[in-house]
Design a protein around this motif. Structure first.
Motif, PDB file in Angstrom:
ATOM      1  N   VAL A 178      -2.782 -14.724  -2.537  1.00  0.00           N
ATOM      2  CA  VAL A 178      -3.407 -13.578  -1.867  1.00  0.00           C
ATOM      3  C   VAL A 178      -2.565 -13.018  -0.718  1.00  0.00           C
ATOM      4  N   PRO A 179      -2.033 -13.841   0.200  1.00  0.00           N
ATOM      5  CA  PRO A 179      -1.306 -13.276   1.344  1.00  0.00           C
ATOM      6  C   PRO A 179      -0.142 -12.353   1.002  1.00  0.00           C
ATOM      7  N   PRO A 180       0.788 -12.727   0.093  1.00  0.00           N
ATOM      8  CA  PRO A 180       1.876 -11.787  -0.190  1.00  0.00           C
ATOM      9  C   PRO A 180       1.410 -10.484  -0.822  1.00  0.00           C
ATOM     10  N   ILE A 181       0.392 -10.547  -1.672  1.00  0.00           N
ATOM     11  CA  ILE A 181      -0.120  -9.321  -2.290  1.00  0.00           C
ATOM     12  C   ILE A 181      -0.801  -8.457  -1.241  1.00  0.00           C
ATOM     13  N   LEU A 182      -1.625  -9.068  -0.424  1.00  0.00           N
ATOM     14  CA  LEU A 182      -2.410  -8.347   0.577  1.00  0.00           C
ATOM     15  C   LEU A 182      -1.508  -7.662   1.605  1.00  0.00           C
ATOM     16  N   VAL A 183      -0.616  -8.429   2.206  1.00  0.00           N
ATOM     17  CA  VAL A 183       0.236  -7.890   3.270  1.00  0.00           C
ATOM     18  C   VAL A 183       1.211  -6.851   2.728  1.00  0.00           C
ATOM     19  N   THR A 184       1.817  -7.135   1.569  1.00  0.00           N
ATOM     20  CA  THR A 184       2.792  -6.200   1.007  1.00  0.00           C
ATOM     21  C   THR A 184       2.122  -4.895   0.592  1.00  0.00           C
ATOM     22  N   THR A 185       0.923  -4.979   0.034  1.00  0.00           N
ATOM     23  CA  THR A 185       0.200  -3.761  -0.353  1.00  0.00           C
ATOM     24  C   THR A 185      -0.131  -2.919   0.869  1.00  0.00           C
ATOM     25  N   TYR A 186      -0.597  -3.562   1.923  1.00  0.00           N
ATOM     26  CA  TYR A 186      -0.898  -2.831   3.168  1.00  0.00           C
ATOM     27  C   TYR A 186       0.361  -2.157   3.707  1.00  0.00           C
ATOM     28  N   GLU A 187       1.447  -2.903   3.799  1.00  0.00           N
ATOM     29  CA  GLU A 187       2.690  -2.336   4.338  1.00  0.00           C
ATOM     30  C   GLU A 187       3.238  -1.235   3.429  1.00  0.00           C
ATOM     31  N   ALA A 188       3.065  -1.397   2.118  1.00  0.00           N
ATOM     32  CA  ALA A 188       3.520  -0.370   1.186  1.00  0.00           C
ATOM     33  C   ALA A 188       2.783   0.941   1.414  1.00  0.00           C
ATOM     34  N   MET A 189       1.486   0.852   1.618  1.00  0.00           N
ATOM     35  CA  MET A 189       0.695   2.063   1.862  1.00  0.00           C
ATOM     36  C   MET A 189       1.057   2.714   3.193  1.00  0.00           C
ATOM     37  N   ARG A 190       1.319   1.896   4.207  1.00  0.00           N
ATOM     38  CA  ARG A 190       1.653   2.445   5.517  1.00  0.00           C
ATOM     39  C   ARG A 190       3.056   3.048   5.541  1.00  0.00           C
ATOM     40  N   SER A 191       3.910   2.652   4.590  1.00  0.00           N
ATOM     41  CA  SER A 191       5.287   3.152   4.573  1.00  0.00           C
ATOM     42  C   SER A 191       5.441   4.469   3.816  1.00  0.00           C
ATOM     43  N   VAL A 192       4.355   4.953   3.195  1.00  0.00           N
ATOM     44  CA  VAL A 192       4.427   6.213   2.436  1.00  0.00           C
ATOM     45  C   VAL A 192       4.696   7.369   3.398  1.00  0.00           C
ATOM     46  N   ASP A 193       5.564   8.271   2.992  1.00  0.00           N
ATOM     47  CA  ASP A 193       5.882   9.460   3.791  1.00  0.00           C
ATOM     48  C   ASP A 193       4.598  10.250   4.058  1.00  0.00           C
TER      49      ASP A 193
END
Length: 223
Positions: A101-116
């Motif tokens: 859960v942690p790598p999926i959760l954190v990476t998904t959050y950061e991926a969404m925040r990194s969108v232009d």
């Protein structure tokens, strides 16, 4: 015997390719455990990561959850679950899901925040609904990083699912656990080689999925 000799002896033995303890059977069990744990972890973590990332809230809480999840000892959690619920799939799935859960959760959050933010603001300016912005604008742009989180989780599960053998289940861990008990080091090395090979295949699968699912333009920007 050296390492290569152990590997050759294990894979050249025809008895390791048939029956309930054969490589096809144990490999199938290991893949089943991996897919089940990854699916459960994704169902839990992806929606939370997508929604919190979309609204930009809960980042600190997610970081704490990730730290807590990574701090839990997988084998210790397996033993605890076995004491609580007995032998079965639940006590194996629980530590594997907690690990994934942690790598999926954190990476998904950061991926969404990194969108232009420019195309996101443009989509909202055109009257697109929030679900539309999330799934039609942000998600396609965030997909490469989201897949990297799923890939990391899958590799960790593949490597750790050997613990199923400690509670009388199957998988490739049977070769390692039984081999150590029997002092059959061919079996130990063969099992470890199969786990490493499956991890490499998993990397290849996610590379192929990324090539198919991520648009060329998004892929080039992610490089």
């Amino acid at each position: 015997m050296n390492l290569l000799s152990f590997i050759n002896a294990f894979f050249s033995d025809s008895s390791h390719w048939q029956g309930y303890d054969g490589i096809p059977t144990r490999l199938g069990e290991h893949i089943q455990y991996t897919l089940q744990a990854l699916a459960i972890a994704a169902v839990i973590a992806l929606p939370v990561g997508l929604i919190t990332g979309h609204y930009g809230r809960g980042g600190n809480a997610l970081a704490l959850i990730a730290v807590a999840g990574r701090a839990l000892p997988t084998f210790g959690l397996l033993v605890l679950m076995t004491l609580l619920v007995g032998f079965g799939m639940v006590n194996v799935m629980t530590p594997l899901v907690v690990l994934a859960v942690p790598p999926i959760l954190v990476t998904t959050y950061e991926a969404m925040r990194s969108v232009d933010p420019a195309p996101v603001d443009a989509a909202r300016g055109m009257g697109m609904s929030e679900p539309g912005v999330l799934f039609q604008v942000e998600l396609p742009a965030a997909l490469p990083l989201i897949l990297s989180g799923l890939r990391s989780a899958a590799i960790q599960i593949v490597s750790t699912a050997t613990i199923a053998a400690y509670v009388a289940l199957g998988g490739l861990g049977r070769y390692i656990v039984d081999g150590l008990y029997q002092r059959d080091y061919e079996k130990v090395v063969g099992g470890a080689t199969l786990v490493a090979g499956l991890a490499l295949v998993t990397l290849g699968v996610f590379w192929a999925v990324g090539r198919l699912a991520v648009s060329r333009g998004v892929r080039s920007r992610a490089l």
